[in-house]
Design a protein around this motif. Structure first.
Motif, short mmCIF file in Angstrom:
data_model
loop_
_atom_site.label_atom_id
_atom_site.label_comp_id
_atom_site.label_asym_id
_atom_site.label_seq_id
_atom_site.Cartn_x
_atom_site.Cartn_y
_atom_site.Cartn_z
N GLY A 51 0.83 -1.21 0.00
CA GLY A 51 0.00 0.00 0.00
C GLY A 51 0.86 1.26 0.00
O GLY A 51 2.08 1.19 0.16
N ILE A 52 0.19 2.38 -0.14
CA ILE A 52 0.90 3.67 -0.23
C ILE A 52 1.47 4.06 1.15
O ILE A 52 1.18 3.42 2.15
CB ILE A 52 -0.02 4.79 -0.76
CG1 ILE A 52 -1.26 4.94 0.16
CG2 ILE A 52 -0.44 4.51 -2.20
CD1 ILE A 52 -2.04 6.21 -0.08
N GLU A 53 2.23 5.14 1.15
CA GLU A 53 2.83 5.64 2.39
C GLU A 53 1.73 5.98 3.39
O GLU A 53 0.72 6.59 3.04
CB GLU A 53 3.64 6.93 2.13
CG GLU A 53 4.47 6.96 0.86
CD GLU A 53 5.53 5.90 0.82
OE1 GLU A 53 6.06 5.57 1.89
OE2 GLU A 53 5.80 5.39 -0.28
N GLY A 54 1.93 5.60 4.62
CA GLY A 54 1.00 5.97 5.69
C GLY A 54 -0.31 5.20 5.69
O GLY A 54 -1.25 5.56 6.40
N SER A 55 -0.38 4.12 4.92
CA SER A 55 -1.66 3.40 4.82
C SER A 55 -1.89 2.43 5.98
O SER A 55 -3.00 1.92 6.15
CB SER A 55 -1.75 2.65 3.48
OG SER A 55 -0.66 1.78 3.33
N GLY A 56 -0.86 2.19 6.78
CA GLY A 56 -1.02 1.34 7.97
C GLY A 56 -0.35 -0.01 7.90
O GLY A 56 -0.57 -0.86 8.76
N LYS A 57 0.52 -0.21 6.91
CA LYS A 57 1.19 -1.51 6.72
C LYS A 57 1.99 -1.93 7.95
O LYS A 57 1.81 -3.03 8.48
CB LYS A 57 2.16 -1.45 5.53
CG LYS A 57 1.56 -1.11 4.21
CD LYS A 57 2.61 -0.99 3.12
CE LYS A 57 3.61 0.11 3.33
NZ LYS A 57 3.05 1.48 3.30
N THR A 58 2.89 -1.04 8.37
CA THR A 58 3.80 -1.39 9.47
C THR A 58 3.02 -1.64 10.75
O THR A 58 3.29 -2.60 11.48
CB THR A 58 4.86 -0.29 9.65
OG1 THR A 58 5.52 -0.10 8.40
CG2 THR A 58 5.87 -0.65 10.71
N THR A 59 2.02 -0.81 10.99
CA THR A 59 1.19 -0.95 12.20
C THR A 59 0.55 -2.34 12.22
O THR A 59 0.62 -3.05 13.22
CB THR A 59 0.06 0.11 12.18
OG1 THR A 59 0.67 1.40 12.10
CG2 THR A 59 -0.83 0.02 13.40
N GLN A 60 -0.05 -2.75 11.10
CA GLN A 60 -0.79 -4.01 11.08
C GLN A 60 0.14 -5.22 11.01
O GLN A 60 -0.17 -6.27 11.58
CB GLN A 60 -1.78 -4.03 9.91
CG GLN A 60 -2.90 -3.01 10.05
CD GLN A 60 -3.77 -3.24 11.29
OE1 GLN A 60 -3.93 -4.36 11.77
NE2 GLN A 60 -4.36 -2.18 11.82
N CYS A 61 1.26 -5.06 10.35
CA CYS A 61 2.24 -6.13 10.27
C CYS A 61 2.69 -6.46 11.70
O CYS A 61 2.76 -7.63 12.11
CB CYS A 61 3.42 -5.64 9.42
SG CYS A 61 4.55 -6.90 8.91
#
Ligand SMILES: Nc1ncnc2c1ncn2[C@@H]1O[C@H](COP(=O)(O)OP(=O)(O)O)[C@@H](O)[C@H]1O
Ligand SMILES: [Mg+2]
Length: 235
Positions: A27-37
């Motif tokens: 996903g794009i920057e700031g979409s929440g990837k790292t948080t959910q990973c």
């Protein structure tokens, strides 16, 4: 007959080499990837699974050095050497080769659930749709580097680019890609959605505007379903 036999053997070999599960977050920057990973890694670990939480570009010492080269700001200031789209692509792919060989494949061979923050879809979205490089060539490069390793599932976090970029600005650690034009980020977002339309069985679109708790629940539910399905296949 010979073909069917060969196919069966190859399939068995692939399964035996890969007892783990490979999940990617895109996903794009700031979409929440790292948080959910990170949330999923915590949940699965609590459930007793062995989890490897990793990211691209990066994941090994060499690949993390390449990440620094790719994301640091001063190289694109105009005063110094800018990174060409082709160089950016080559660096991303070089980092991925190291990551797969030294980090992802050993973990997958060892019954680990690998959670990877960005993977091949980001190459198509950023270097293909964003930088407008040839998609066919990029897909071939991806195949060359991954040698057929594809995620079991991909979570694509989608939201309007302004919202994602505003979240990143709050974090105050803006990198070279965060600072790209709105048009660039829009192309990347549209690119991700086009890729998801192409692979509807692998890629699950997540509404990145939902509350983190709700998103985490959907992801957890999906992954548990996948794990149960795998357990049934194995028995
Ligand atoms: N669903 C959400 N709603 C609101 N803010 C979020 C949500 N998910 C993440 N954030 C926040 O947005 C920022 C960027 O999230 P992050 O997970 O780092 O995104 P990414 O890795 O896709 O760039 C962080 O400050 C994070 O706490
Ligand atoms: Mg992130």
């Amino acid at each position: 007959m010979g073909t069917a036999h060969t196919r069966k053997k190859t399939h068995t070999r692939r399964l035996s080499k890969r007892s783990g599960i490979f999940l990617t977050f895109e996903g794009i920057e700031g979409s929440g990837k790292t948080t959910q990973c990170h949330r999923l890694a915590t949940t699965l670990t609590t459930f007793g699974h062995t989890v490897l939480e990793t990211r691209e570009p990066g994941g090994t010492p060499c690949a993390e050095k390449i990440r620094t080269l790719l994301l640091e700001n001063n190289l694109s200031s105009g005063k110094q050497e800018s990174i060409t789209a082709e160089c950016e692509t080559a660096l991303v792919l070089a980092a991925r080769a190291q990551h797969i060989r030294h980090h992802i494949l050993p973990a997958l061979a060892n019954n680990t659930i690998v959670l990877c923050d960005r993977f091949t879809d980001s190459t198509l979205a950023y270097q293909g749709f964003g930088r407008k490089l040839d998609m066919k060539i990029l897909a071939t490069f991806n195949d060359f580097i991954t040698q057929g390793l594809t995620p079991d599932l991909t979570f694509l976090f989608d939201l309007p680019i302004q919202e994602g970029l505003a979240r990143r600005k709050r974090d105050k650690n803006q990198n070279r890609l965060d600072r790209e034009s709105q048009a660039f980020h829009s192309r990347v977002r549209r690119g991700f959605l086009a890729i998801a339309a192409q692979y509807p069985r692998r890629i699950i679109i997540i509404n990145g505007r939902e509350k983190p708790e709700n998103i985490a629940q959907v992801i957890e539910h999906t992954v548990i379903n996948l794990l149960q399905k795998r357990a049934r296949v194995k028995t």
